[in-house]
Scaffold this active site. Sequence first.
Site: not given
Length: 202
Positions: A73-75, A110
């Site tokens: 995940g990535d934000s 994401g």
Amino acid sequence: MRFVLASSSPSRLQILRSAGVEPVIDPAGVDEDAIIATLDRRGAAPGDVVQALARAKAEEVAQRWPADVVLGGDSMLLIEGTLQGKPKTVEATIERWQHQQGKVGELLSGHHLVTPSGTQTFLSTTKVWFAQANDADIRAYATTGEPLQCAGAFTLEAIGGWFIDRIEGDPSSVIGLSLPGLRKALYSLGFEVSEFWNRSLV
């Protein structure tokens, strides 16, 4: 089958544990800055950037766990057309807050899921209304250290909650990862959510 979290994020771990999942923690070691720079040169859309980062993390870690489910995940915060990641320093956090207070941004999260039966990438977008915070509180918040490693320089579930007026979208996504999105992705790949719950819950 194990659930592997390709991240060292305490918030992502907290969400999964609260939802009944005790994941294996195996943080990815990808060069995020290099990935972002490459995508910037190509003119990638903001949502594509966070999804590409999530994909790179999950795919790297999945090589070590080929028989299991791996989530990357990535934000990042999109505000006034600019993507912002982690501020990392107190001074950068103060500058961010002086700019974003009283404004509305979009937290883009994401996610990429790698499983033996296939992969799934998805994006969660949540609007965030930042409060008008005074300078003393902005500095005090920055010096707690809490927002330094957070996308958009804030948390929703802890001290930062004082300075978020409201959100529109998925609360779990703002904290770290989207449980509704993860549920849909697991279903699409033939899994049940309850397969990954702690044994004491089922």
